[in-house]
Design a protein around this motif. Structure first.
Motif, mmCIF file in Angstrom:
data_model
loop_
_atom_site.group_PDB
_atom_site.id
_atom_site.type_symbol
_atom_site.label_atom_id
_atom_site.label_comp_id
_atom_site.label_asym_id
_atom_site.label_seq_id
_atom_site.Cartn_x
_atom_site.Cartn_y
_atom_site.Cartn_z
ATOM 1 N N PHE A 205 0.846 -1.200 0.000
ATOM 2 C CA PHE A 205 0.000 0.000 0.000
ATOM 3 C C PHE A 205 0.884 1.254 0.000
ATOM 4 O O PHE A 205 1.438 1.609 1.049
ATOM 5 N N PRO A 206 1.030 1.933 -1.134
ATOM 6 C CA PRO A 206 1.790 3.195 -1.100
ATOM 7 C C PRO A 206 0.974 4.281 -0.398
ATOM 8 O O PRO A 206 -0.255 4.292 -0.494
ATOM 9 N N ARG A 207 1.652 5.140 0.331
ATOM 10 C CA ARG A 207 0.878 6.165 1.057
ATOM 11 C C ARG A 207 1.393 7.582 0.843
ATOM 12 O O ARG A 207 1.137 8.496 1.599
ATOM 13 N N GLY A 208 2.209 7.760 -0.237
ATOM 14 C CA GLY A 208 2.649 9.118 -0.589
ATOM 15 C C GLY A 208 4.059 9.407 -0.097
ATOM 16 O O GLY A 208 4.543 8.786 0.861
ATOM 17 N N ASN A 209 4.732 10.326 -0.784
ATOM 18 C CA ASN A 209 6.084 10.763 -0.392
ATOM 19 C C ASN A 209 7.085 9.619 -0.245
ATOM 20 O O ASN A 209 7.910 9.619 0.673
ATOM 21 N N GLY A 210 6.991 8.639 -1.138
ATOM 22 C CA GLY A 210 7.968 7.546 -1.131
ATOM 23 C C GLY A 210 7.728 6.503 -0.046
ATOM 24 O O GLY A 210 8.516 5.564 0.083
ATOM 25 N N ARG A 211 6.658 6.647 0.727
ATOM 26 C CA ARG A 211 6.403 5.685 1.809
ATOM 27 C C ARG A 211 5.452 4.581 1.337
ATOM 28 O O ARG A 211 4.493 4.859 0.609
ATOM 29 N N VAL A 212 5.747 3.360 1.757
ATOM 30 C CA VAL A 212 4.963 2.195 1.320
ATOM 31 C C VAL A 212 4.774 1.237 2.496
ATOM 32 O O VAL A 212 5.739 0.953 3.215
ATOM 33 N N ARG A 213 3.547 0.757 2.655
ATOM 34 C CA ARG A 213 3.315 -0.281 3.681
ATOM 35 C C ARG A 213 3.261 -1.635 2.986
ATOM 36 O O ARG A 213 2.445 -1.823 2.079
ATOM 37 N N LEU A 214 4.112 -2.543 3.414
ATOM 38 C CA LEU A 214 4.156 -3.888 2.827
ATOM 39 C C LEU A 214 3.893 -4.874 3.964
ATOM 40 O O LEU A 214 4.617 -4.873 4.959
ATOM 41 N N GLY A 215 2.827 -5.661 3.821
ATOM 42 C CA GLY A 215 2.473 -6.523 4.954
ATOM 43 C C GLY A 215 1.919 -7.857 4.529
ATOM 44 O O GLY A 215 1.642 -8.120 3.351
ATOM 45 N N VAL A 216 1.764 -8.719 5.539
ATOM 46 C CA VAL A 216 1.203 -10.057 5.334
ATOM 47 C C VAL A 216 0.238 -10.332 6.472
ATOM 48 O O VAL A 216 0.551 -10.046 7.637
ATOM 49 N N GLY A 217 -0.919 -10.903 6.120
ATOM 50 C CA GLY A 217 -1.866 -11.300 7.161
ATOM 51 C C GLY A 217 -2.239 -12.758 6.962
ATOM 52 O O GLY A 217 -2.464 -13.192 5.822
ATOM 53 N N MET A 235 9.363 -8.657 -0.505
ATOM 54 C CA MET A 235 10.166 -7.555 -1.074
ATOM 55 C C MET A 235 11.117 -8.047 -2.155
ATOM 56 O O MET A 235 11.353 -7.375 -3.145
ATOM 57 N N HIS A 236 11.700 -9.261 -1.920
ATOM 58 C CA HIS A 236 12.813 -9.676 -2.780
ATOM 59 C C HIS A 236 12.468 -10.752 -3.796
ATOM 60 O O HIS A 236 13.166 -10.886 -4.792
ATOM 61 N N ASP A 237 11.403 -11.546 -3.548
ATOM 62 C CA ASP A 237 11.209 -12.743 -4.388
ATOM 63 C C ASP A 237 10.046 -12.639 -5.366
ATOM 64 O O ASP A 237 9.748 -13.607 -6.057
ATOM 65 N N ILE A 238 9.354 -11.515 -5.410
ATOM 66 C CA ILE A 238 8.251 -11.403 -6.377
ATOM 67 C C ILE A 238 8.773 -10.585 -7.560
ATOM 68 O O ILE A 238 9.072 -9.394 -7.401
ATOM 69 N N PRO A 239 8.928 -11.234 -8.738
ATOM 70 C CA PRO A 239 9.597 -10.554 -9.860
ATOM 71 C C PRO A 239 8.967 -9.190 -10.178
ATOM 72 O O PRO A 239 9.690 -8.235 -10.484
ATOM 73 N N GLN A 240 7.625 -9.082 -10.066
ATOM 74 C CA GLN A 240 6.967 -7.804 -10.404
ATOM 75 C C GLN A 240 7.360 -6.686 -9.429
ATOM 76 O O GLN A 240 7.147 -5.512 -9.705
ATOM 77 N N LEU A 241 7.915 -7.060 -8.258
ATOM 78 C CA LEU A 241 8.161 -6.038 -7.232
ATOM 79 C C LEU A 241 9.635 -5.720 -6.984
ATOM 80 O O LEU A 241 9.952 -4.675 -6.413
ATOM 81 N N THR A 242 10.532 -6.617 -7.411
ATOM 82 C CA THR A 242 11.934 -6.432 -6.992
ATOM 83 C C THR A 242 12.510 -5.072 -7.416
ATOM 84 O O THR A 242 13.125 -4.378 -6.612
ATOM 85 N N GLU A 243 12.274 -4.684 -8.675
ATOM 86 C CA GLU A 243 12.802 -3.385 -9.139
ATOM 87 C C GLU A 243 12.187 -2.236 -8.344
ATOM 88 O O GLU A 243 12.847 -1.262 -7.999
ATOM 89 N N LYS A 244 10.888 -2.393 -8.071
ATOM 90 C CA LYS A 244 10.154 -1.315 -7.384
ATOM 91 C C LYS A 244 10.662 -1.117 -5.957
ATOM 92 O O LYS A 244 10.563 -0.038 -5.389
ATOM 93 N N PHE A 245 11.203 -2.200 -5.360
ATOM 94 C CA PHE A 245 11.708 -2.069 -3.990
ATOM 95 C C PHE A 245 13.229 -1.875 -3.943
ATOM 96 O O PHE A 245 13.831 -1.976 -2.874
#
Ligand SMILES: Cc1cc2nc3c(=O)[nH]c(=O)nc-3n(C[C@H](O)[C@H](O)[C@H](O)COP(=O)(O)OP(=O)(O)OC[C@H]3O[C@@H](n4cnc5c(N)ncnc54)[C@H](O)[C@@H]3O)c2cc1C
Length: 415
Positions: A205-217, A235-245
């Motif tokens: 969940f991005p929340r503005g100004n470069g801040r992002v909440r990444l969670g698991v439930g 953060m590291h193992d999902i190909p769609q996300l690695t560049e973004k993080f």
């Protein structure tokens, strides 16, 4: 501080603060007790919500961040939905809760920080207030005509007053709040499947100004996995996300518990109401509770003030709250729970099929379903776009939903 109040509220979360504003606006004498040192801290939530609700609740625009792309990922599928204008948002949790506190105070409520409520005061079977440990560790007795338990997951006073047991089924969430300078600030991800969120889901969940909440439930006791163990993997193992993080790092670490049971039948007894998570008033569909806590708090505060003004704080009078809540939210929450129990058992293959189905829905239909606004027209619309469901197992489930919708429409027409 006087020790007699009309309405005493346990907990300064969104439910308690909204209840306080609503009761104080009716001219009654309101006290909120919050055990923490600050409103909105520590954070136990991710802040995903909906712009239409923020507007309906008069939340200023600077307190929520709009989202224009929602991406669903399952082990072998991806569905992207685009919204213009945005319909979903991520709230500034601390900012929103402090805003609600200011509104309650402006309406005339008294807020006391670092006051931990310990016991319910009972007289002749009714709740007449609470005992609390104050900011200088003194034990105080506070009497009130109506007590509202807005203490969230612990349902502290509700449990002690025999209003339901402690929650047995619940979502357990862990989250990084990151500075992620390369993450696109308008894209929200919901991630399903056993590698990243067994019996639950993961979110970004991005929340503005470069801040992002990444969670698991994950849902307990359906599974006993530790949500915390999955954060780095996402953060590291999902190909769609690695560049973004790339270049991202956590700045905050959050954990929390969310009730994942059907709402109680009754939220009221003599002198007591339960609002927000304490009453199980959030949607178990995706573990969404902030806006529902505010609505439930507003309704509870309103009924508490009506009871005080009428000089009747009996269970019979306070049951107005149960009735109003069930009429507005009961049906959708029952369906949300039915769906949650079903999807929390999904295999990876079933999630892939679910995303195949999502691909055939319009972005509006998906938003309506995610919000948990279940109506006959939504179900019929889904069937119209997916005639194959009529011959598959999915039809039986949608029939069950329709049955629920029709039953409660009939019940509210009769009521
Ligand atoms: C990991 C996680 C992620 C979530 N993500 C989302 C999301 O993205 N969107 C969404 O809408 N919802 C989300 N939720 C759900 C949402 O956070 C809750 O539904 C919402 O916070 C409920 O509000 P509340 O006021 O009922 O309870 P709470 O927010 O829990 O507030 C209760 C307050 O009572 C105080 N309190 C408790 N006991 C006492 C006591 N004995 N004495 C005095 N004070 C006391 C607490 O300190 C707290 O301030 C999430 C929940 C979790 C756990």
């Amino acid at each position: 501080m006087p020790d007699d109040f009309d309405v005493l509220i346990v907990g300064g979360g969104p439910a308690g603060l909204a209840a306080a504003e609503s009761a104080a606006k009716q001219g009654v004498h309101v006290l909120i007790l919050e055990r923490q040192n600050e409103i909105g801290y520590p954070i136990h939530t991710s802040g995903g919500s909906w712009i239409s609700d923020m507007k309906a609740l008069s939340v200023p625009e600077h307190l929520y961040h709009p989202i224009t792309t929602v991406v669903f990922l399952s082990p072998r599928r991806e569905v992207s939905l685009h919204y213009n204008p945005a319909v979903a948002c991520v709230v500034d949790v601390r900012g929103l809760y402090q805003h609600l506190a200011q509104r309650a105070i402006a309406a005339g409520a008294t807020l006391r920080m670092r006051h931990t409520v310990e016991q319910a005061l009972m007289e002749d079977g009714r709740i007449v207030g609470v005992t609390a440990k104050n900011h200088v560790s003194e034990r105080v007795k506070l009497r009130s005509a109506v007590t509202i338990d807005a203490g969230g997951f612990s349902r502290h006073i509700g449990v002690r007053a025999g209003m339901g047991a402690a929650f047995h089924r619940y979502g357990y969430g862990a989250e990084y709040d990151l500075y992620a300078p390369n993450y696109p600030q308008d894209e929200l991800y919901l991630i399903m499947g056993s590698s990243f969120a067994p019996r639950g889901y993961a979110w970004v969940f991005p929340r503005g100004n470069g801040r992002v909440r990444l969670g698991v439930g994950v849902i307990h006791p359906d599974c006993d996995e530790d949500a915390r163990a999955y954060l780095d993997r996402i953060m590291h193992d999902i190909p769609q996300l690695t560049e973004k993080f790339k270049g991202a790092s956590p700045i905050e670490y959050h954990t929390g518990l969310f009730p994942s049971e059907a709402p109680l039948e009754r939220f009221s007894r003599d002198g007591l109401l339960l609002v927000g998570d304490a009453g199980g008033h959030g949607s178990t569909l995706v573990g969404e509770g902030i806006r529902f806590a505010i609505y439930s708090g507003q309704m509870g505060g309103q009924v508490a003030a009506e009871a005080v003004r009428a000089g009747d704080t009996s269970a019979a009078f306070l049951a107005r709250f149960d009735k109003r809540w069930h009429a507005r939210f009961g049906r959708d929450m029952d369906i949300a729970y039915m769906i949650n129990k079903r999807i929390s058992t999904y295999s990876d293959l079933q999630w892939d099929s679910a995303l195949d189905l999502m691909k055939r829905l319009t972005p509006d239909q998906m938003a309506q379903a995610l919000r948990g606004d279940f109506s006959a027209s939504l179900v019929m619309g889904i069937l119209a776009r997916n005639p194959a469901l009529i011959v598959s197992g999915g039809k039986r489930f949608l029939d069950l939903m329709l049955e629920h919708i029709n039953k409660s429409t009939l019940a509210s027409a009769e009521g």
